[in-house]
Enzyme design. Structure first.
Site, PDB file in Angstrom:
ATOM      1  N   ASN A 148       0.418  -4.555   5.476  1.00 11.01           N
ATOM      2  CA  ASN A 148       1.355  -3.423   5.332  1.00 11.01           C
ATOM      3  C   ASN A 148       0.841  -2.092   5.883  1.00 11.01           C
ATOM      4  O   ASN A 148       1.636  -1.250   6.306  1.00 11.01           O
ATOM      5  CB  ASN A 148       1.806  -3.274   3.871  1.00 11.01           C
ATOM      6  CG  ASN A 148       0.665  -3.092   2.916  1.00 11.01           C
ATOM      7  OD1 ASN A 148      -0.490  -3.344   3.263  1.00 11.01           O
ATOM      8  ND2 ASN A 148       0.960  -2.652   1.719  1.00 11.01           N
ATOM      9  N   GLU A 245      -8.578  -4.973  -3.684  1.00 13.37           N
ATOM     10  CA  GLU A 245      -7.389  -4.123  -3.796  1.00 13.37           C
ATOM     11  C   GLU A 245      -6.197  -5.057  -3.794  1.00 13.37           C
ATOM     12  O   GLU A 245      -5.799  -5.567  -2.742  1.00 13.37           O
ATOM     13  CB  GLU A 245      -7.302  -3.176  -2.586  1.00 13.37           C
ATOM     14  CG  GLU A 245      -8.402  -2.144  -2.510  1.00 13.37           C
ATOM     15  CD  GLU A 245      -8.312  -1.121  -3.615  1.00 13.37           C
ATOM     16  OE1 GLU A 245      -7.263  -1.014  -4.280  1.00 13.37           O
ATOM     17  OE2 GLU A 245      -9.317  -0.435  -3.845  1.00 13.37           O
ATOM     18  N   CYS A 279       1.689  -1.740  -2.260  1.00 14.29           N
ATOM     19  CA  CYS A 279       1.131  -2.363  -3.459  1.00 14.29           C
ATOM     20  C   CYS A 279       1.273  -1.513  -4.713  1.00 14.29           C
ATOM     21  O   CYS A 279       1.482  -2.015  -5.800  1.00 14.29           O
ATOM     22  CB  CYS A 279      -0.337  -2.655  -3.216  1.00 14.29           C
ATOM     23  SG  CYS A 279      -1.179  -1.218  -2.551  1.00 14.29           S
ATOM     24  N   GLU A 457     -11.140   2.445  -3.044  1.00 15.66           N
ATOM     25  CA  GLU A 457     -11.107   2.901  -1.659  1.00 15.66           C
ATOM     26  C   GLU A 457     -11.149   4.424  -1.705  1.00 15.66           C
ATOM     27  O   GLU A 457     -10.782   5.036  -2.702  1.00 15.66           O
ATOM     28  CB  GLU A 457      -9.794   2.486  -0.971  1.00 15.66           C
ATOM     29  CG  GLU A 457      -9.441   1.022  -1.102  1.00 15.66           C
ATOM     30  CD  GLU A 457      -9.938   0.175   0.054  1.00 15.66           C
ATOM     31  OE1 GLU A 457     -11.015   0.468   0.610  1.00 15.66           O
ATOM     32  OE2 GLU A 457      -9.245  -0.792   0.392  1.00 15.66           O
TER      33      GLU A 457
END
Ligand code: NAD
Length: 476
Positions: A148, A245, A279, A457
Site C-alpha cells: 500500500n 507492522e 493499516c 517505525e
C-alpha cells in the site's frame, strides 16, 4: 512491457528464476515481468551487503549523515518520477501520493540522516575502572513490504537501518515492484557504497529465504497478522530481531461535544484515504448517540461526492484497489455486512470509470446499524468500508473500542480536554490521535500493540531498534 530485476551490488542483475506478472490496478493490464530473485542471486546480495556494511560502518557518523542527507535531497528532486511509479504500483491517486505518501521517503532520509550524526553512548566510572557503551550496528537488515505504501515502507525501514550503520536488503511486495528499484538507484547515486541498499524481488518464498538466512540479523515486516506470525517462526532458528507492522481495526470515537465538521471530515479521511487500504485506518467509527443521525447524514452526503476514477486526474479522490482478488474480498465483506443485518447507507458497488474500465474500483461504503460482534466490525477489510456504531457514554465506548485483537491506531474527536486525556489513557493502541488522524511526522513513533505487532517505525525508537548496545569495561 517493463522488465523488473533485482538491484544488487550497485546495478541490476538478471535472474533465471520464475517470472511474476505485475498488473496495473487501474487498467487490469499486465505492465511488467518481475524476475523473482533466485537463492544464488540472494546469496550474492548478502555477500555484497557484508562488504558494503563494513565500509559503511567504518565511516564517521558525520560522513554517513552527509550521504543520507544528500540521498534525501535526491529523493525530493525525484518526487514526480517516484510519484508516477507509486501510482503505477498501487493505483492510488496522484494528489495523495505527491503530497504525502512519496515525500515522506525523503523526509525519513533527512531525519535519520541528521540523527546519524548524533549517535553517542554513555560513559561510566568506578573506583578502579572505567566503562563506556556504544550503539553498534546489527549488520545486515532486511525489510519485507506490503503493497500500500511502497516508497514509505522502503524509506521508513531502510533510513534508520542505514543511519545505525547497517546494510539493507528490501523485498517489496510482489504487487508493487517499481518504486524500490528507483529508490535503490537514487541511494547509490547519493554515494552509498555498492551493496549497501539492495532490492530483491519475488513472492513469499523470497521473504522466507531472507528470514531464514543466517547472515541476516533483523527482519522488519509490514504485512498482515498471519504473515507476521510466519515471519517470527521463520526467523526463530537464527534468532533474528523482528519488527512487525501488522493490521488493524482502529476505533475513531466521536463525542457530541466535538467540532462537527472536523469530526465528519476526520472520519472520511480515516476511512477512504488510499481507497481505505491503510493499516491504521479507523474503520470502526463510534458516534455518540445524540448526534449519530445528523453525523451519518453528513457522512453520506460527502462520501457520495467523492470522485472515483483515473488516479492521474487531478480531481480524482478515490483510486483503484490493488488487485482483482482484493476487490473481490472487499465486495464479499459488503455482502457479509448486509447478511449480518448492517444497513448499507451508500457505496460498496464495483465501478467502471471511463478510461479505466478494466481496473479495480469500488464506491466507498458506509454501514450503519452495526453491532460489535459483526464480522465487518471485527475483521480487517483493508478497503473503503466504514462501520458506524452508536454509543451512550464514555466508559462504555472505551470498553467497546478496546474489544479487539488489534491495537495499531485510535482516534478521539472531542473539545473536552480532560476527556481527551482520560480516554487516550485507557485506549489500547500504539498510536492515538486527538482531533486529527493518521499523522506521522518522521520524528514520531508509529507501530502497534496486541496483534498489530511490535517495534516502531520512524523516530529515535526506530533507530535504536536497528542497533545493539556494546559495553566495554576497562580495569585500571
Ligand atoms: P501480506 O502479509 O500478504 O504480504 C506482506 C509481505 O510479506 C509481502 O512482501 C509478501 O510477499 C511477504 N510474505 C508473505 N508471506 C511471507 C512469508 N511466509 N515469509 C516471508 N514473507 C512473506 O500483506 P499485504 O497484502 O501485502 O498488505 C496488507 C496487510 O499489511 C494488511 O494486513 C495491512 O494491515 C498490513 N499493513 C500494515 C502496516 C503497518 O504499518 N502496520 C502498513 C501497511 C499494511
Amino acid at each position: 512491457m517493463d522488465r523488473i530485476r533485482a538491484f544488487i551490488n550497485g546495478g541490476f542483475e538478471t535472474s533465471d528464476g520464475t517470472i511474476l506478472h505485475k498488473i496495473n490496478p487501474v487498467t487490469g493490464e499486465v505492465i511488467a515481468e518481475v524476475e523473482q530473485t533466485t537463492p544464488i542471486l540472494l546469496q550474492k546480495a548478502v555477500d555484497a551487503s557484508r562488504s558494503a556494511q563494513i565500509i559503511w560502518a567504518s565511516y564517521t557518523n558525520q560522513k554517513r549523515s552527509q550521504i543520507m542527507i544528500k540521498a534525501s535531497q535526491l529523493l525530493a528532486n525525484s518526487l514526480e518520477e517516484l510519484t508516477r511509479l507509486e501510482v503505477k504500483d498501487v493505483g492510488k491517486v496522484w494528489s495523495e501520493a505527491i503530497s504525502a505518501d512519496v515525500p515522506c521517503g525523503a523526509e525519513a532520509y533527512e531525519f535519520f540522516g541528521a540523527l546519524a550524526a548524533t549517535m553517542t553512548g554513555t560513559s561510566h566510572r568506578w573506583a578502579d575502572a572505567r566503562g563506556y557503551t556504544e550503539r553498534v550496528p546489527l549488520g545486515i537488515c532486511a525489510g519485507i513490504g506490503a503493497w500500500n505504501y511502497p516508497t514509505q515502507i522502503a524509506c521508513w525501514k531502510s533510513a534508520p537501518a542505514l543511519a545505525a550503520g547497517n546494510a539493507f536488503i528490501l523485498k517489496p511486495s510482489e504487487m508493487t515492484p517499481y518504486t524500490a528499484n528507483a529508490i535503490a538507484e537514487i541511494l547509490h547515486e547519493a554515494g552509498m557504497p555498492a551493496g549497501l541498499f539492495q532490492v530483491v524481488h519475488g513472492d513469499y518464498s523470497v521473504g522466507q529465504a531472507l528470514c531464514e538466512h543466517p547472515q541476516i540479523a533483523k527482519i522488519s515486516l509490514t504485512g498482515g497478522v498471519e504473515t507476521g506470525k510466519k515471519i517470527m517462526a521463520q526467523s526463530a532458528a537464527t534468532l533474528k530481531k523482528v519488527t512487525l507492522e501488522l493490521g488493524g481495526k482502529a476505533p475513531l470515537i466521536v463525542f457530541a461535544d466535538s467540532d462537527f465538521d472536523l469530526a465528519v471530515q476526520t472520519a472520511l479521511d480515516a476511512n477512504f484515504y488510499t481507497a481505505g487500504e491503510v493499516c491504521s485506518n479507523a474503520t470502526r467509527v463510534f458516534v455518540e448517540d445524540i448526534i449519530a443521525d445528523k453525523f451519518m447524514a453528513a457522512l453520506v452526503e460527502k462520501t457520495q461526492k467523492l470522485k472515483i476514477g483515473d488516479p492521474m486526474s487531478a480531481d480524482t479522490q478515490i483510486g483503484a484497489i490493488i488487485s482483482e482478488n482484493h476487490l473481490e474480498k472487499i465486495l464479499s465483506y459488503i455482502e457479509i455486512g448486509k447478511s449480518e443485518g448492517a444497513k448499507l447507507l451508500t457505496g460498496g458497488i464495483r465501478q467502471y470509470p471511463i478510461g479505466c474500465e478494466g481496473g479495480y474500483f469500488i464506491s466507498p461504503a458506509i454501514f450503519a446499524d452495526c453491532r460489535d460482534d459483526m464480522q465487518i466490525v471485527r475483521e480487517e477489510i483493508f478497503g473503503p468500508v466504514m462501520a458506524v456504531l452508536r454509543f451512550d457514554n464514555e466508559e462504555e465506548v472505551i470498553k467497546r473500542a478496546n474489544d479487539t485483537e488489534f491495537g495499531l491506531g485510535a482516534g478521539i474527536i472531542t473539545n473536552d480536554i480532560g476527556r481527551a486525556y482520560r480516554v487516550a489513557d485507557k485506549l489500547e493502541a500504539g498510536n492515538i490521535w486527538i482531533n486529527s488522524y493518521n499523522l506521522i511526522p518522521p520524528d514520531w513513533p508509529f507501530g502497534g500493540v496486541k496483534q498489530s505487532g511490535f517495534g516502531r517505525e520512524s523516530s529515535v525508537f526506530a533507530l535504536e531498534s536497528y542497533s545493539q548496545i556494546k559495553a566495554t569495561y576497562i580495569q585500571y
